[in-house]
Enzyme design. Structure first.
Site, PDB file in Angstrom:
ATOM      1  CG  ASP A   1      -1.891   1.055   1.325  1.00 21.37           C
ATOM      2  OD1 ASP A   1      -2.376   1.466   0.271  1.00 21.37           O
ATOM      3  OD2 ASP A   1      -2.186   1.507   2.448  1.00 21.37           O
TER       4      ASP A   1
ATOM      5  CD  GLU B   1      -0.611  -6.192   7.192  1.00 26.23           C
ATOM      6  OE1 GLU B   1      -0.839  -5.968   5.998  1.00 26.23           O
ATOM      7  OE2 GLU B   1      -1.249  -5.672   8.114  1.00 26.23           O
TER       8      GLU B   1
ATOM      9  CD  GLU C   1       0.627  -1.353   9.566  1.00 26.02           C
ATOM     10  OE1 GLU C   1      -0.521  -1.352   9.091  1.00 26.02           O
ATOM     11  OE2 GLU C   1       1.643  -1.715   8.927  1.00 26.02           O
TER      12      GLU C   1
ATOM     13  CE1 TYR D   1      -4.894   0.344  10.127  1.00 25.64           C
ATOM     14  CE2 TYR D   1      -4.006  -1.882   9.880  1.00 25.64           C
ATOM     15  CZ  TYR D   1      -3.841  -0.501   9.834  1.00 25.64           C
ATOM     16  OH  TYR D   1      -2.616   0.030   9.506  1.00 25.64           O
TER      17      TYR D   1
END
Ligand code: GCB
Length: 598
Positions: A166, A416, A506, A470
């Site tokens: 990303d 990840e 994160e 998230y």
């Protein structure tokens, strides 16, 4: 690889500035010998990404080869020295010619490489440096990517990059370029490790040399220039009495001088390394710095700025570090690739703990955001032997480059990856073995939220588990009550399934600066404040949580996508490094945290 510096025996010349540049639309530059001179160049700053320098969308999105060149005189007194040409980083692959001769090729966009060009410097004319840069990603390199080609009706070939990660595929000569000299008998590498007993600091030094030197002397100077420890030989331990330990609150650096001498006492080579005396370990489910637990506060970052892209920029870097200090941050992660060496030097000086990450991002079947079921990549042949070798090589080069920095407290081996697969175990074990063979720092692997604690095969192999979370954003969007429950449940399961400390690497939400809503909705500044406060309350319930890094320090550019508004907006600061509203509550929390902050 030692960083080029000026010393009593070495000189360097910085080649940054405006170079010639040309796009090689049909890839014929090599066969047309563009390395002897570009036919119709434009001007391009170095270092910088080339993508955003002009107003051309075609150049921004171009896939293929581009060329850079510069010409310069070498000072006459350099003719007696060995001369090296060194690039801090060129993304992603590069070939370098000097005076028409190919001197080095490199296939790693985030690490330095160099070539000895002594014989070419001895020629009388100006030196002509030419670089062919290619930005294509494959599944044999990191980060992985794929170029899909399509032949258009008019015969032109259209290329599209498929990437999992990303951030925008910025490319070019990204970091400083140096010419530097090194004597015939030389210091090739210096490896420093530190510890302390009571108030005595121990600096373990290993020196690798080339050629025959009669003796090696080692001295440590304090900030006032006084010699506080001395030794000799290629392996020695130097003891510093009443040592000043290095930490984020007290980033005290000593200077280690290494000197090689000839029998008659003539100085052959001299190199200087900054040394911070500190220890790092993981025990009792915590990270310890200098014998006390430390809680990490800070950010996942990017090398990213308006216009410059990923080009090294001292202005942005010093501004970033000032803003981070101001927030009460003591640390950051070099997400998702090795940052410029100059950034680590600044972190040593200003006092930040750094999680140093490889460019292994996107080793999974989906792009961002990864939602739903993941397809395997390790067991279906997607991850090849070549990719593994590349990863091992990256880890080795990263450690060899960065191991002397006191700021680096941990190596992050991937972000990840598809770690729910059993086949990921031997792959990552090989990477971990490489790290352990080279260095003693703890190893982290950063986990994708979708890979639940019961399913992750790689977490048991590492010292610290990084978690990207998230809930309330990518899952149950906008619902922070459910998001909080899910986060609590998730962290409880990590706590009961794994003995290592976890670190929240994160957490964050896209936030459009200036968008205000009451009651809060996604993308508003109020929602970012509420999201972060909700998460902080949960982190505080878990003693195995060793730190929190907000995603991201600043807004950053991504590829164009329906889930991105002119890039990723999860920054606590805008891309221009101005604060969003949440900065204030974050600062209040981080500055008042009672747990050790180093
Ligand atoms: C992640 C990735 C990061 C993305 C972030 C996001 O998990 O590690 O590279 O930018 O999510 O904002 O989606």
């Amino acid at each position: 690889m030692l960083y080029p510096i000026d010393t009593l025996t070495r000189s360097k010349k910085n080649l940054d500035g405006v170079w010639n540049f040309q796009v090689d639309r049909d890839g014929s530059g090599r066969s047309q010998s563009w390395y002897n001179g570009l036919p119709s160049p434009i001007q391009m700053p170095v270092p910088s990404s080339y993508n955003d320098i002009t107003t051309s969308a075609e150049l921004r999105d171009f896939i293929g080869d581009v060329w850079y060149e510069c010409r310069l005189y070498i000072p006459r007194d350099w003719k007696k020295d060995n001369v090296f040409l060194r690039f801090g980083a060129v993304a992603h692959t590069a070939e370098v010619w000097v005076n028409g001769e190919l001197v080095v090729e490199n296939r790693n966009g985030f690490l330095p490489f160099e070539a000895e060009i002594t014989n070419l410097v001895r020629q009388e004319e100006k030196l002509h440096i030419s670089v062919r840069v290619n930005n294509e990603l494959t599944w044999e390199m990191l980060p992985p990517g794929e170029i899909v080609t399509k032949t258009l009706p008019d015969g032109r070939v259209e290329k599209t990059l498929h990437q999992q990660h990303d951030f925008f595929n910025y490319v070019g000569i990204h970091r400083p370029v140096y010419l530097y000299t090194k004597p015939d008998v030389s210091i090739e590498d210096v490896v420093v490790d530190t510890e302390f007993t009571g108030d005595v600091g121990h600096v373990h030094v290993g020196v690798e040399t080339k050629g025959e030197a009669a003796s090696i002397t080692l001295t440590v100077q304090n900030r006032d220039g006084e010699v506080v420890a001395a030794g000799s030989g290629d392996h020695a331990t130097l003891d510093i009495p009443s040592v000043q330990l290095w930490s984020p609150n007290h980033p005290y650096l000593y200077l280690l001088h290494c000197k090689l001498f000839y029998e008659n006492g003539e100085l052959l080579d001299h190199y200087v390394v900054s040394v911070g005396v500190r220890t790092v370990e993981v025990k009792d489910r915590q990270v310890w710095l200098n014998g006390s637990p430390v809680y990490l506060t800070g950010f996942g970052k990017h090398e990213d700025a308006d216009v410059r892209g990923k080009g090294y920029d001292a202005v942005t870097n010093v501004r970033d570090f000032n803003l981070m200090k101001e927030c009460g941050a003591n640390s950051f992660r070099t997400s998702h690739y090795p940052y410029a060496e100059e950034i680590l030097q600044l972190a040593d000086e200003m006092g930040f703990l750094v999680i140093d990450e490889t460019s292994a991002v996107g080793l999974l079947s989906q792009g961002v955001p990864a939602t739903g079921e993941l397809e395997p990549v390790f067991s279906n042949g997607r991850i090849t032997k070549e990719l593994k070798n590349y990863h091992v090589d990256t880890v080795r080069r990263l450690i060899e480059r960065d191991r002397n920095h006191p700021c680096v407290i941990m190596w992050s081996i991937s972000n990840e990856a598809s770690t729910m697969e059993e086949e990921a175990i031997p792959y990552f074990q090989r990477i971990i073995d490489e790290v352990r063979a080279l260095d003693t720092r703890p190893i982290m692997n950063v986990n994708l939220m979708l890979i639940e604690p019961e399913r992750c095969e790689v977490s048991p192999l590492v010292d610290v588990i990084g978690l990207n979370v998230y809930f309330g954003w990518y899952s149950t969007p906008g619902d922070l009550v459910k998001g909080k429950e899910d986060l609590h449940d998730y962290l409880s399961r990590w706590e009961s399934h794994h003995q290592q400390p976890v670190m929240i690497t994160e957490y964050g939400v896209d936030t459009i600066a200036g968008l205000h809503k009451s009651p809060p909705v996604m993308f508003s500044e109020e929602f970012q404040v509420e999201f972060l406060a909700t998460y902080h309350a949960v982190f505080d319930m878990f003693s195995n949580v060793g730190g929190e890094h907000i995603w991201n320090f600043a807004d950053f550019m991504t590829k164009q996508d329906t889930v991105r508004v002119d890039g990723n907006k999860k920054g606590l600061f805008t891309r221009n490094r101005q604060p969003k509203m949440a900065v204030h509550s974050v600062r209040e929390r981080w500055k008042s945290l009672k747990v050790g902050r180093g």
